[in-house]
Design a protein around this motif. Sequence first.
Motif, mmCIF file in Angstrom:
data_model
loop_
_atom_site.group_PDB
_atom_site.id
_atom_site.type_symbol
_atom_site.label_atom_id
_atom_site.label_comp_id
_atom_site.label_asym_id
_atom_site.label_seq_id
_atom_site.Cartn_x
_atom_site.Cartn_y
_atom_site.Cartn_z
ATOM 1 N N LEU A 180 62.681 72.123 -71.442
ATOM 2 C CA LEU A 180 63.872 72.206 -70.596
ATOM 3 C C LEU A 180 64.368 70.790 -70.385
ATOM 4 C CD1 LEU A 180 65.972 73.409 -68.731
ATOM 5 C CD2 LEU A 180 64.235 73.544 -66.924
ATOM 6 N N ASN A 181 65.318 70.384 -71.190
ATOM 7 C CA ASN A 181 65.890 69.040 -71.093
ATOM 8 C C ASN A 181 67.165 69.093 -70.280
ATOM 9 O OD1 ASN A 181 65.130 69.070 -74.522
ATOM 10 N ND2 ASN A 181 63.888 67.984 -73.028
ATOM 11 N N TYR A 182 67.237 68.249 -69.256
ATOM 12 C CA TYR A 182 68.453 68.182 -68.449
ATOM 13 C C TYR A 182 68.845 66.730 -68.165
ATOM 14 C CZ TYR A 182 64.956 67.681 -64.727
ATOM 15 O OH TYR A 182 63.881 67.262 -63.959
ATOM 16 N N ALA A 299 72.081 59.561 -68.829
ATOM 17 C CA ALA A 299 72.873 60.532 -68.065
ATOM 18 C C ALA A 299 71.963 61.686 -67.668
ATOM 19 C CB ALA A 299 74.055 61.038 -68.886
ATOM 20 N N ARG A 300 72.326 62.377 -66.593
ATOM 21 C CA ARG A 300 71.461 63.459 -66.139
ATOM 22 C C ARG A 300 72.188 64.352 -65.138
ATOM 23 N NH1 ARG A 300 66.483 61.417 -64.457
ATOM 24 N NH2 ARG A 300 66.022 63.347 -63.377
ATOM 25 N N ILE A 301 71.666 65.553 -64.967
ATOM 26 C CA ILE A 301 71.875 66.313 -63.749
ATOM 27 C C ILE A 301 70.535 66.326 -63.032
ATOM 28 C CG2 ILE A 301 73.837 67.728 -64.434
ATOM 29 C CD1 ILE A 301 71.945 69.912 -65.292
ATOM 30 N N GLN A 302 70.547 66.514 -61.734
ATOM 31 C CA GLN A 302 69.321 66.474 -60.960
ATOM 32 C C GLN A 302 68.528 67.774 -61.116
ATOM 33 O OE1 GLN A 302 68.389 63.741 -59.700
ATOM 34 N NE2 GLN A 302 70.313 62.587 -59.747
ATOM 35 N N PHE A 303 67.248 67.706 -60.841
ATOM 36 C CA PHE A 303 66.397 68.890 -60.963
ATOM 37 C C PHE A 303 66.853 69.990 -60.008
ATOM 38 C CE2 PHE A 303 62.669 71.488 -59.917
ATOM 39 C CZ PHE A 303 62.280 71.884 -61.186
ATOM 40 N N ASN A 304 67.467 69.609 -58.880
ATOM 41 C CA ASN A 304 67.918 70.630 -57.932
ATOM 42 C C ASN A 304 69.332 71.131 -58.220
ATOM 43 O OD1 ASN A 304 69.333 68.366 -57.163
ATOM 44 N ND2 ASN A 304 68.909 68.554 -54.973
ATOM 45 N N HIS A 305 69.892 70.739 -59.361
ATOM 46 C CA HIS A 305 71.183 71.300 -59.753
ATOM 47 C C HIS A 305 71.012 72.805 -59.980
ATOM 48 C CE1 HIS A 305 74.761 72.232 -62.121
ATOM 49 N NE2 HIS A 305 75.267 71.068 -61.726
ATOM 50 N N PRO A 306 71.968 73.628 -59.544
ATOM 51 C CA PRO A 306 71.820 75.080 -59.697
ATOM 52 C C PRO A 306 71.569 75.532 -61.134
ATOM 53 C CG PRO A 306 73.614 74.590 -58.190
ATOM 54 C CD PRO A 306 73.168 73.269 -58.749
ATOM 55 N N LEU A 307 72.112 74.818 -62.128
ATOM 56 C CA LEU A 307 71.865 75.206 -63.513
ATOM 57 C C LEU A 307 70.394 75.041 -63.877
ATOM 58 C CD1 LEU A 307 72.613 76.049 -66.368
ATOM 59 C CD2 LEU A 307 73.356 73.686 -66.806
ATOM 60 N N GLY A 381 78.269 81.594 -62.306
ATOM 61 C CA GLY A 381 78.879 80.575 -61.462
ATOM 62 C C GLY A 381 77.988 79.445 -61.011
ATOM 63 N N VAL A 382 76.782 79.289 -61.603
ATOM 64 C CA VAL A 382 75.877 78.247 -61.101
ATOM 65 C C VAL A 382 76.407 76.835 -61.350
ATOM 66 C CG1 VAL A 382 73.831 79.704 -61.296
ATOM 67 C CG2 VAL A 382 74.480 78.228 -63.216
ATOM 68 N N CYS A 383 77.361 76.687 -62.266
ATOM 69 C CA CYS A 383 77.910 75.356 -62.544
ATOM 70 C C CYS A 383 79.281 75.134 -61.911
ATOM 71 C CB CYS A 383 78.040 75.146 -64.057
ATOM 72 S SG CYS A 383 76.489 75.189 -64.959
ATOM 73 N N ASP A 384 79.783 76.120 -61.183
ATOM 74 C CA ASP A 384 81.188 76.078 -60.763
ATOM 75 C C ASP A 384 81.468 75.143 -59.594
ATOM 76 O OD1 ASP A 384 81.569 77.863 -62.744
ATOM 77 O OD2 ASP A 384 81.971 79.601 -61.459
ATOM 78 N N ASN A 385 80.544 75.057 -58.653
ATOM 79 C CA ASN A 385 80.861 74.357 -57.409
ATOM 80 C C ASN A 385 80.090 73.058 -57.204
ATOM 81 O OD1 ASN A 385 82.602 76.475 -56.588
ATOM 82 N ND2 ASN A 385 80.810 77.675 -55.968
ATOM 83 N N GLU A 386 79.117 72.805 -58.074
ATOM 84 C CA GLU A 386 78.237 71.659 -57.821
ATOM 85 C C GLU A 386 77.931 70.956 -59.125
ATOM 86 O OE1 GLU A 386 74.160 70.877 -55.216
ATOM 87 O OE2 GLU A 386 74.840 72.903 -55.661
ATOM 88 N N GLN A 387 78.318 69.690 -59.215
ATOM 89 C CA GLN A 387 78.030 68.913 -60.420
ATOM 90 C C GLN A 387 77.334 67.623 -59.986
ATOM 91 O OE1 GLN A 387 81.044 68.450 -63.328
ATOM 92 N NE2 GLN A 387 81.740 70.546 -63.201
ATOM 93 N N GLN A 388 76.007 67.696 -59.928
ATOM 94 C CA GLN A 388 75.226 66.561 -59.424
ATOM 95 C C GLN A 388 74.842 65.640 -60.558
ATOM 96 O OE1 GLN A 388 71.955 67.985 -57.056
ATOM 97 N NE2 GLN A 388 73.198 69.568 -56.133
ATOM 98 N N LEU A 389 75.839 65.032 -61.170
ATOM 99 C CA LEU A 389 75.580 64.104 -62.257
ATOM 100 C C LEU A 389 75.327 62.713 -61.689
ATOM 101 C CD1 LEU A 389 78.190 65.139 -64.947
ATOM 102 C CD2 LEU A 389 75.810 65.797 -64.774
ATOM 103 N N ALA A 390 74.254 62.094 -62.173
ATOM 104 C CA ALA A 390 73.936 60.747 -61.709
ATOM 105 C C ALA A 390 74.613 59.716 -62.587
ATOM 106 C CB ALA A 390 72.429 60.541 -61.721
#
Length: 390
Positions: A180-182, A299-307, A381-390
């Motif tokens: 699981l690469n994020y 680049a990344r999304i955080q582990f607590n991102h809904p996706l 919709g897990v990506c619709d409202n929250e984009q926690q990109l660092a």
Amino acid sequence: MEAYLKRLPEVVDILRGIKEIIISNIVLIGQTPSFTFREKKRALLFMERLADAMVDEVTTDDFQNPIGIIHGTDETKPPIFVVAHLDTFFCRDIVHNYVIGENTITGAGILDNSLGVGVLTSLPQIFRQLGMRFRSNIVLAGVVQSIGKGNLRGIRHLLKVWEKPIRGAVCLEGVELGRLNYYSDGMIRGEIECNIPRTRGLIHKFKPNAILILHDVISQMLKIRIPQRPRTRIVIGTIRGGVDYGNIAYDAKLGFEIRSDSDEMVRGIYSEIQDLVTSLGHENEVALGLKTISNLSAARIQFNHPLVKATVTVMETLGLSPISEPSESSLSIFLAHGIPAVTLGITHGYNYFMEDATMEIEPMFTGIAQVIGTLKAIDSGVCDNEQQLA
């Protein structure tokens, strides 16, 4: 989403029932050579298989990335991308005949990434067999010029020219099931080449050997101070040169990679290597040069991102234990564009990067089911409202 999670074990059984279709696509794709920069035949086959599966649109962009689009039920929703790179490390000179065993398929390039492309090509028929519709359009993209000197040009171009928003993405790799690469590290891959003049002009007091000079380069590279934080490493990946056992090597090349979760650290180490290459070239009176083969930014999304959380839930529902590492792949380009994405492996395999690379068939059905579950999560919709990109 919860109702669909309960259905995932049933999905695995349904996929077993259409394994001939999936295996046929994997073998057809895999037996079509697709060396980097020479992916045209595989791209055409990819489009033919999608057309045969009656997807709604089959086309290419102006970089020759083949694309299939399955229309969703809600035109207001941005599309979801599913991608796999078309190219492999093996040229046409390698035998591309695949051998199908009771629970394995063996052949050059199957793990990286003919398996991923074969599964991508099978998705329209899989969706139909499952009676599945999505609210978003599903964009199936086989991307060219990805690995090695390709430097992910295919996906870079596709996302550069795609003008509309993208809801989320799943990148397919053949192995390893459970990955699981994020996030991706910053990276520079470089090549150091040593050439010793064979003609009149420069006279050496001691005749140099290109391989030994690269040995000196390696020795100096190993003296570079590498911190524990930020995580950083230098990998010496390839070295080749010379003609035969009894003659001094006049030409040699060294391939290496710098990787860190700090782009600044990657650039700093690369600069140090540039300096030592220049110095050793002067001291040995040889042509010693450094060039960049490919590069990526962290680049990344955080582990607590809904996706990520939803993908973990899907995997655990299927009995998988997620393993997370950085991925230097199409994933990094999606993340750099602010698009939530993950990379998933399809099955288990062995003899990676070898002509007799082998995939296991049975775990593949669980691997495909996790992809479908993740697509359903994005569509919910897990990506619709929250984009926690660092």
